[in-house]
Design a protein around this motif. Structure first.
Motif, short mmCIF file in Angstrom:
data_model
loop_
_atom_site.label_atom_id
_atom_site.label_comp_id
_atom_site.label_asym_id
_atom_site.label_seq_id
_atom_site.Cartn_x
_atom_site.Cartn_y
_atom_site.Cartn_z
N ARG B 77 -16.68 -4.85 -13.62
CA ARG B 77 -18.11 -4.86 -13.98
C ARG B 77 -18.95 -5.43 -12.83
O ARG B 77 -18.52 -6.34 -12.13
N LEU B 78 -20.14 -4.87 -12.66
CA LEU B 78 -20.99 -5.29 -11.54
C LEU B 78 -21.29 -6.79 -11.61
O LEU B 78 -21.34 -7.45 -10.58
N ALA B 79 -21.47 -7.33 -12.84
CA ALA B 79 -21.77 -8.76 -12.95
C ALA B 79 -20.63 -9.61 -12.39
O ALA B 79 -20.87 -10.67 -11.80
N ASP B 80 -19.39 -9.15 -12.55
CA ASP B 80 -18.25 -9.90 -12.03
C ASP B 80 -18.12 -9.74 -10.52
O ASP B 80 -17.80 -10.70 -9.81
N LEU B 81 -18.39 -8.54 -10.02
CA LEU B 81 -18.31 -8.30 -8.57
C LEU B 81 -19.40 -9.09 -7.83
O LEU B 81 -19.19 -9.60 -6.73
N GLU B 82 -20.54 -9.19 -8.47
CA GLU B 82 -21.68 -9.91 -7.91
C GLU B 82 -21.34 -11.37 -7.65
O GLU B 82 -21.81 -11.97 -6.69
N ARG B 83 -20.45 -11.93 -8.49
CA ARG B 83 -20.11 -13.36 -8.38
C ARG B 83 -18.73 -13.57 -7.77
O ARG B 83 -18.23 -14.69 -7.73
N HIS B 84 -18.09 -12.50 -7.30
CA HIS B 84 -16.73 -12.59 -6.78
C HIS B 84 -16.75 -13.24 -5.40
O HIS B 84 -17.32 -12.69 -4.46
N GLU B 85 -16.10 -14.42 -5.28
CA GLU B 85 -16.20 -15.16 -4.02
C GLU B 85 -15.51 -14.46 -2.86
O GLU B 85 -16.06 -14.40 -1.75
N GLY B 86 -14.32 -13.93 -3.10
CA GLY B 86 -13.58 -13.27 -2.03
C GLY B 86 -14.32 -12.06 -1.50
O GLY B 86 -14.37 -11.81 -0.29
N LEU B 87 -14.95 -11.33 -2.41
CA LEU B 87 -15.68 -10.13 -2.04
C LEU B 87 -16.90 -10.47 -1.18
O LEU B 87 -17.19 -9.80 -0.19
N ALA B 88 -17.59 -11.55 -1.55
CA ALA B 88 -18.78 -11.96 -0.82
C ALA B 88 -18.41 -12.30 0.63
O ALA B 88 -19.22 -12.14 1.55
N GLU B 89 -17.16 -12.73 0.82
CA GLU B 89 -16.72 -13.10 2.16
C GLU B 89 -16.41 -11.88 3.03
O GLU B 89 -16.82 -11.83 4.19
N VAL B 90 -15.71 -10.91 2.46
CA VAL B 90 -15.24 -9.78 3.29
C VAL B 90 -16.17 -8.57 3.28
O VAL B 90 -16.14 -7.75 4.19
N LEU B 91 -16.99 -8.44 2.22
CA LEU B 91 -17.86 -7.26 2.11
C LEU B 91 -19.19 -7.67 1.47
O LEU B 91 -19.54 -7.19 0.40
N PRO B 92 -19.93 -8.57 2.15
CA PRO B 92 -21.13 -9.13 1.50
C PRO B 92 -22.18 -8.09 1.12
O PRO B 92 -22.99 -8.34 0.23
N VAL B 93 -22.16 -6.92 1.77
CA VAL B 93 -23.18 -5.92 1.45
C VAL B 93 -23.01 -5.39 0.02
O VAL B 93 -23.98 -4.98 -0.61
N LEU B 94 -21.77 -5.45 -0.52
CA LEU B 94 -21.58 -4.92 -1.88
C LEU B 94 -22.26 -5.80 -2.93
O LEU B 94 -23.09 -5.30 -3.69
N PRO B 95 -21.94 -7.12 -2.97
CA PRO B 95 -22.69 -7.95 -3.92
C PRO B 95 -24.20 -7.93 -3.66
O PRO B 95 -24.99 -7.97 -4.61
N ALA B 96 -24.60 -7.83 -2.39
CA ALA B 96 -26.04 -7.79 -2.08
C ALA B 96 -26.68 -6.54 -2.70
O ALA B 96 -27.77 -6.60 -3.28
N ALA B 97 -25.99 -5.41 -2.59
CA ALA B 97 -26.53 -4.17 -3.16
C ALA B 97 -26.50 -4.23 -4.69
O ALA B 97 -27.43 -3.76 -5.35
N ILE B 98 -25.44 -4.82 -5.23
CA ILE B 98 -25.31 -4.90 -6.69
C ILE B 98 -26.48 -5.67 -7.30
O ILE B 98 -26.98 -5.32 -8.36
N ARG B 99 -26.95 -6.69 -6.60
CA ARG B 99 -28.07 -7.47 -7.14
C ARG B 99 -29.35 -6.64 -7.26
O ARG B 99 -30.28 -7.03 -7.95
N HIS B 100 -29.39 -5.50 -6.57
CA HIS B 100 -30.54 -4.61 -6.72
C HIS B 100 -30.38 -3.63 -7.89
O HIS B 100 -31.32 -2.91 -8.22
N VAL B 101 -29.18 -3.57 -8.47
CA VAL B 101 -28.92 -2.57 -9.51
C VAL B 101 -29.39 -3.10 -10.87
O VAL B 101 -28.84 -4.07 -11.38
N ALA B 102 -30.42 -2.51 -11.41
CA ALA B 102 -30.91 -2.83 -12.75
C ALA B 102 -31.07 -4.33 -12.97
O ALA B 102 -31.46 -5.07 -12.07
N HIS B 103 -30.75 -4.79 -14.18
CA HIS B 103 -30.96 -6.18 -14.58
C HIS B 103 -29.63 -6.81 -14.96
O HIS B 103 -28.67 -6.10 -15.24
N PRO B 104 -29.57 -8.16 -15.02
CA PRO B 104 -28.29 -8.80 -15.37
C PRO B 104 -27.73 -8.28 -16.69
O PRO B 104 -26.51 -8.11 -16.81
#
Lengths: 154, 285
Positions: B77-104
């Motif tokens: 789920r996007l909400a989990d990927l948005e807060r995924h620490e490992g992901l933010a480290e290796v592919l920060p553009v994904l959580p950054a883009a997810i924060r633009h997708v709709a609402h929490p």
């Protein structure tokens, strides 16, 4: 039709539903919990927002059968089923203090989203920018709602 | 409105899902987060005879971070990927883009696989997949295949996924030295973007661009790579504002964005230009 087991506001129910029944309709029509309001039925307005395992979600965008085995909280849970000034949560009281509602149609959804934000430790500005963005209010212009959020969140 | 009647299945394994898709093919819709499918069903724009719910399939939401690839299960789920620490480290553009997708409230249900296979020509995540050079894994009873993002998006809401295939995971390459940034213009916070742009730059000798990758949504009938821009940027000195402006000016060459309620074609081109210049400024900083 199938019978599902669902926990709503701490009470377990066995309910017979059609596969296509929306969770919002199960809550309103079968469980008679009409505090959850339904407006757009396409996920835009936010008035049907409930908590699913503690997270705010649109109940009009889930099938009732999908909620089997999950815990649902609706606006009725907030004041312990009571409707007296003493039973209100701090957020409900703040919404009243700050004139955060006029017609009140969008209010149950907003209460559920902001209650989750409160439990998750979000601050007021984050909640206003992010969480409140998921709700449409056509009466207040959001001023009163923002003031209520600032009254209860850091 | 309410969905038209359908038969509902929620099997616990991928192989059972594939069996159902093989049996029902084009009649069936895969239900993941439901944040696009259920509105379409409520409006009766979609009337699948069979709904195959994949939410009870265990393990389909894993995030696996390898040395060269991040593999994310379709039902993450996007909400989990948005807060995924490992992901933010290796592919920060994904959580950054997810924060633009709709609402929490929407991201609490939306899945990555659903967002990619829905293939909305305006959506952010398909553009991220294209820019990063990712691919999707499609499985069916006939076998499995990997499809690069470049070959996946065909036209509005259409992909090269066949009716009996399930998108099981999404892969993003990492570790190639590219630094990705994304930005967008939407009519309101949380709304679908009018235009969004994802840009990746690897800087080489002398501070010049050694490699650039770019993709945009909202400028064609599907998310597109900005190949001309990529070529133009190679060897460029992003420290020079004139170079950045020239690159932004040519970013929309060859594109004919559609007119729709969110914006006309000329407006979309001007947004593309402005977003590219903004991202190049960010890449230079």
């Amino acid at each position: 039709m199938r019978t599902i087991k669902i926990v709503v506001n701490g009470t377990a129910h066995d309910v017979e539903v059609e596969d296509r029944t929306l969770l919002s309709d199960l809550i309103r029509h079968d469980l008679r919990l009409t505090g959850t309001h339904v407006s757009c039925e396409q996920g835009v307005c936010g008035s049907c927002t409930i908590l699913l395992d503690g997270r705010p979600v649109r109940s009009c965008l889930m099938l009732a059968v999908q909620a089997e085995g999950h815990e649902v909280e609706t606006v009725e849970s907030l004041s312990g089923g009571e409707a007296t000034p003493e039973s209100l949560t701090s957020l409900q009281r703040a919404m009243s203090d700050q004139h955060g509602l006029q017609c009140g149609f969008c209010t149950p959804g907003i209460l559920m989203s902001v209650t989750a934000a409160q439990r998750d430790g979000l601050d007021a500005e984050e909640t206003i920018a992010e969480v409140l963005g998921g709700h449409v209010c056509r009466c207040t212009g959001y001023r009163g709602i923002r003031a209520a959020i600032r009254q209860v969140l850091p | 409105m309410k969905p038209a009647p359908f038969t509902y299945h929620d099997p616990p394994t991928v192989s059972e899902v594939l069996g159902l898709l093989s049996e029902h093919g084009g009649e069936a819709a895969v239900l993941a987060g439901g944040q696009s499918l259920i509105p379409l069903m409520n409006l009766r724009l979609a009337r699948p005879g069979v709904v195959v719910d994949v939410n009870r399939v265990a393990g389909l939401d894993h995030v696996e971070i390898g040395r060269h690839v991040v593999r994310i299960g379709a039902t993450a789920r996007l909400a989990d990927l948005e807060r995924h620490e490992g992901l933010a480290e290796v592919l920060p553009v994904l959580p950054a883009a997810i924060r633009h997708v709709a609402h929490p409230q929407i991201r609490n249900r939306t899945t990555l696989g659903g967002s990619i296979s829905h293939a909305d020509p305006s959506a952010e995540l398909p553009a991220v997949l294209l820019a990063t050079g990712g691919r999707v894994r499609l499985e069916s009873v006939r076998g499995s295949r990997r499809v690069p993002a470049d070959d996946f998006f065909l036209s509005p809401f259409r992909t090269s996924r066949r009716p009996d295939e399930l998108l099981t995971s999404v892969e993003f390459p990492i570790g190639g030295g590219l630094r990705f940034l994304m930005d967008e213009v939407a009519r309101r916070e949380g709304g679908l973007p009018v235009v969004s742009v994802v840009l990746g730059v690897r800087t080489g000798a002398g501070g010049l661009v050694a490699e650039a990758r770019a993709a945009a949504s909202g400028v064609a009938d599907r998310p597109v790579r900005l190949r001309r821009l990529e070529r133009h940027l190679t060897g460029a000195d992003l420290g020079d504002p004139v170079v950045r402006r020239a690159a932004a000016d040519m970013a929309g060459h060859g594109l004919e964005p559609p007119d729709d309620l969110r914006g006309g074609g000329a407006y979309r081109k001007s947004l593309l230009r402005a977003l590219v210049e903004r991202l190049l400024e960010g890449a230079a900083a």
